[in-house]
Design a protein around this motif. Structure first.
Motif, PDB file in Angstrom:
ATOM      1  N   GLU A 190       0.463  -1.290  -0.051  1.00 53.32           N
ATOM      2  CA  GLU A 190      -0.091  -0.077  -0.191  1.00 53.32           C
ATOM      3  C   GLU A 190       1.366   1.232  -0.157  1.00 53.32           C
ATOM      4  N   PHE A 191       2.279   1.637   0.767  1.00 54.18           N
ATOM      5  CA  PHE A 191       2.958   2.764   1.066  1.00 54.18           C
ATOM      6  C   PHE A 191       2.969   2.340  -0.726  1.00 54.18           C
ATOM      7  N   MET A 192       4.291   1.277  -1.093  1.00 50.30           N
ATOM      8  CA  MET A 192       4.631   1.554  -2.526  1.00 50.30           C
ATOM      9  C   MET A 192       4.138   2.691  -3.712  1.00 50.30           C
ATOM     10  N   CYS A 193       2.434   1.608  -3.345  1.00 46.97           N
ATOM     11  CA  CYS A 193       1.381   2.065  -4.695  1.00 46.97           C
ATOM     12  C   CYS A 193       1.504   3.873  -4.074  1.00 46.97           C
ATOM     13  N   ALA A 194       1.234   3.574  -3.136  1.00 47.18           N
ATOM     14  CA  ALA A 194       0.499   5.620  -2.984  1.00 47.18           C
ATOM     15  C   ALA A 194       2.411   6.555  -3.054  1.00 47.18           C
ATOM     16  N   GLU A 195       2.799   6.209  -3.152  1.00 48.29           N
ATOM     17  CA  GLU A 195       4.557   6.669  -2.798  1.00 48.29           C
ATOM     18  C   GLU A 195       4.493   6.829  -3.971  1.00 48.29           C
ATOM     19  N   SER A 196       4.204   6.081  -5.250  1.00 47.18           N
ATOM     20  CA  SER A 196       4.756   6.166  -6.293  1.00 47.18           C
ATOM     21  C   SER A 196       3.652   6.421  -7.648  1.00 47.18           C
ATOM     22  N   GLY A 197       2.541   6.410  -6.795  1.00 43.94           N
ATOM     23  CA  GLY A 197       0.884   7.760  -7.790  1.00 43.94           C
ATOM     24  C   GLY A 197       0.332   6.014  -8.265  1.00 43.94           C
ATOM     25  N   LEU A 198       0.284   4.824  -7.639  1.00 51.49           N
ATOM     26  CA  LEU A 198      -0.205   3.801  -8.820  1.00 51.49           C
ATOM     27  C   LEU A 198      -1.712   3.831  -7.401  1.00 51.49           C
ATOM     28  N   THR A 199      -2.650   3.033  -8.342  1.00 49.31           N
ATOM     29  CA  THR A 199      -3.940   2.820  -6.699  1.00 49.31           C
ATOM     30  C   THR A 199      -3.090   1.275  -6.599  1.00 49.31           C
ATOM     31  N   LEU A 200      -3.164   0.752  -5.117  1.00 50.92           N
ATOM     32  CA  LEU A 200      -3.951  -0.548  -5.095  1.00 50.92           C
ATOM     33  C   LEU A 200      -4.877  -0.970  -5.573  1.00 50.92           C
ATOM     34  N   VAL A 201      -5.036  -2.029  -5.939  1.00 57.78           N
ATOM     35  CA  VAL A 201      -6.299  -2.392  -6.767  1.00 57.78           C
ATOM     36  C   VAL A 201      -6.776  -4.075  -5.996  1.00 57.78           C
ATOM     37  N   SER A 202      -5.636  -4.731  -5.134  1.00 58.27           N
ATOM     38  CA  SER A 202      -6.223  -5.759  -4.352  1.00 58.27           C
ATOM     39  C   SER A 202      -4.027  -6.367  -4.555  1.00 58.27           C
ATOM     40  N   TRP A 203      -4.778  -7.647  -2.812  1.00 59.44           N
ATOM     41  CA  TRP A 203      -3.348  -8.117  -3.431  1.00 59.44           C
ATOM     42  C   TRP A 203      -3.957  -9.893  -2.385  1.00 59.44           C
ATOM     43  N   GLU A 204      -3.246 -10.497  -2.719  1.00 58.80           N
ATOM     44  CA  GLU A 204      -3.879 -11.492  -1.292  1.00 58.80           C
ATOM     45  C   GLU A 204      -2.582 -12.456  -1.974  1.00 58.80           C
ATOM     46  N   ILE A 205      -2.367 -13.163  -0.654  1.00 60.46           N
ATOM     47  CA  ILE A 205      -1.254 -15.028  -0.804  1.00 60.46           C
ATOM     48  C   ILE A 205      -1.798 -15.989  -0.393  1.00 60.46           C
ATOM     49  N   ARG A 206      -0.932 -16.528  -2.339  1.00 56.37           N
ATOM     50  CA  ARG A 206      -2.707 -17.388  -2.745  1.00 56.37           C
ATOM     51  C   ARG A 206      -1.136 -19.058  -2.504  1.00 56.37           C
ATOM     52  N   PRO A 207      -1.648 -20.046  -1.774  1.00 58.35           N
ATOM     53  CA  PRO A 207      -1.069 -21.476  -2.313  1.00 58.35           C
ATOM     54  C   PRO A 207      -0.305 -20.967  -3.500  1.00 58.35           C
ATOM     55  N   VAL A 208       0.491 -21.900  -3.602  1.00 61.59           N
ATOM     56  CA  VAL A 208       0.824 -21.818  -5.303  1.00 61.59           C
ATOM     57  C   VAL A 208       1.550 -23.254  -4.825  1.00 61.59           C
ATOM     58  N   PRO A 209       1.653 -24.486  -4.854  1.00 60.46           N
ATOM     59  CA  PRO A 209       2.366 -25.867  -4.642  1.00 60.46           C
ATOM     60  C   PRO A 209       2.700 -25.963  -5.631  1.00 60.46           C
ATOM     61  N   TRP A 210       4.770 -26.144  -5.396  1.00 59.72           N
ATOM     62  CA  TRP A 210       5.370 -27.050  -6.147  1.00 59.72           C
ATOM     63  C   TRP A 210       5.373 -28.344  -6.404  1.00 59.72           C
ATOM     64  N   ILE A 211       5.158 -28.774  -7.940  1.00 63.60           N
ATOM     65  CA  ILE A 211       3.998 -30.347  -8.085  1.00 63.60           C
ATOM     66  C   ILE A 211       5.699 -31.125  -8.613  1.00 63.60           C
ATOM     67  N   PHE A 212       5.692 -31.943  -8.293  1.00 63.02           N
ATOM     68  CA  PHE A 212       6.714 -33.059  -8.880  1.00 63.02           C
ATOM     69  C   PHE A 212       6.178 -34.259  -9.069  1.00 63.02           C
ATOM     70  N   ASP A 213       6.407 -35.705  -9.620  1.00 62.89           N
ATOM     71  CA  ASP A 213       6.165 -36.708 -10.056  1.00 62.89           C
ATOM     72  C   ASP A 213       6.898 -37.894  -8.638  1.00 62.89           C
ATOM     73  N   SER A 214       8.188 -37.557  -8.300  1.00 64.36           N
ATOM     74  CA  SER A 214       8.524 -37.620  -6.826  1.00 64.36           C
ATOM     75  C   SER A 214       9.155 -36.737  -5.886  1.00 64.36           C
ATOM     76  N   PRO A 215       9.594 -37.392  -4.453  1.00 68.42           N
ATOM     77  CA  PRO A 215      11.080 -36.444  -3.894  1.00 68.42           C
ATOM     78  C   PRO A 215      11.950 -36.593  -4.309  1.00 68.42           C
ATOM     79  N   SER A 216      12.415 -37.412  -5.737  1.00 66.82           N
ATOM     80  CA  SER A 216      13.752 -37.179  -5.694  1.00 66.82           C
ATOM     81  C   SER A 216      14.172 -36.094  -6.935  1.00 66.82           C
ATOM     82  N   ASP A 217      12.534 -35.889  -7.777  1.00 66.66           N
ATOM     83  CA  ASP A 217      13.041 -34.853  -8.649  1.00 66.66           C
ATOM     84  C   ASP A 217      12.532 -33.873  -7.837  1.00 66.66           C
TER      85      ASP A 217
END
Length: 268
Positions: A190-217
């Motif tokens: 929010e602070f960064m956007c306000a200081e740079s003249g941008l309007t913060l529309v949205s933010w979210e912390i999203r789970p995005v798991p990394w996917i593999f076939d196996s633990p060794s991969d």
């Protein structure tokens, strides 16, 4: 931003990321050998970017083109993507993959972007913005090159989470270049956007798991992407502990999450 803004990244970590041939080379190899590992985070980024035919895009910290190339496909032959990165090695890797897409690979030597005022519709940055020491100055550059109504989409590590602690702890210890940086949280965004003249529309912390076939991969991917000085198994052991995981026959997930920010440049 944070109270230690007067301390530069170089002072915290004098080893510069991706200067070593092995660092950028192994990062590229991780994406090449395991092309679907980061698919969820990339798809989430592309959905938020929503690039349209004919648009002009600046992809900041493009690396070897994880989102650069899909963005170029989305904007088509009437659009254009300027791929920006401070690593010559990464840009060389990207250049080999561009083909006939409308992409220019541009080397950055500092925060100033070699693009005209109001010249792009969209600025994107995936998994790179934490490398920027002065985030407000960089955001002002993003705002400068965006046309009125243009948008900024950032996907990066969220501060004050286990992902940040994994980077500042395990990755900093095992990576050839270390890894201590500043990450984003909602207040910073929010602070960064306000200081740079941008309007913060949205933010979210999203789970995005990394996917593999196996633990060794997963172990090999981590060893490559961090250019680790320890063994692949040690990389995996730390990731299991710090990140969490889910394992089933033929499928191994490392729990990952990213902070996604969308901001617009006001029309007037």
């Amino acid at each position: 931003m944070k109270s230690d803004d007067n301390v530069t990244i170089e002072e915290k970590n004098p080893k510069k990321d991706f200067d070593l041939d092995s660092r950028w080379g192994n990062y590229i190899k991780a994406g090449t050998d395991f092309p679907v590992a980061r698919k969820i985070e990339i798809d989430e980024m592309l959905e938020r970017a929503s690039a349209q035919e004919g648009e002009k895009v600046a992809d900041f910290g493009c690396g070897d083109g994880a989102i650069t190339l899909p963005l170029a496909e989305a904007v088509g032959p009437d659009g254009h993507v300027t791929a920006l990165d401070a690593s010559d090695g990464m840009l060389r890797g990207l250049t080999r993959r561009i083909g006939n897409l409308a992409v220019d690979a541009v080397h950055l030597t500092g925060p100033d972007l070699p693009l005209a005022d109001g010249s792009v519709d969209l600025v994107t940055s995936l998994a790179n913005f934490h490398h920027v020491p002065d985030k407000i100055r960089q955001a002002r550059e993003f705002a400068r090159i965006l046309r009125p109504g243009g948008r900024l989409v950032i996907g990066d590590v969220p501060d004050n989470t286990n992902i940040q602690r994994y980077f500042d702890g395990a990755v900093d210890e095992m990576s050839s270049t270390g890894h201590k940086h500043r990450f984003l949280d909602p207040w910073d965004a929010e602070f960064m956007c306000a200081e740079s003249g941008l309007t913060l529309v949205s933010w979210e912390i999203r789970p995005v798991p990394w996917i593999f076939d196996s633990p060794s991969d997963a172990a090999r991917f981590l060893h490559l992407i961090h250019d680790a000085t320890c063994t692949p198994q040690e990389c995996l052991d730390r990731a299991r502990l710090d990140l969490g995981y889910h394992e089933e026959p033929g499928r191994f997930l490392l729990f990952w999450k990213l902070f996604y920010l969308i901001a617009h440049k006001p029309i007037s």
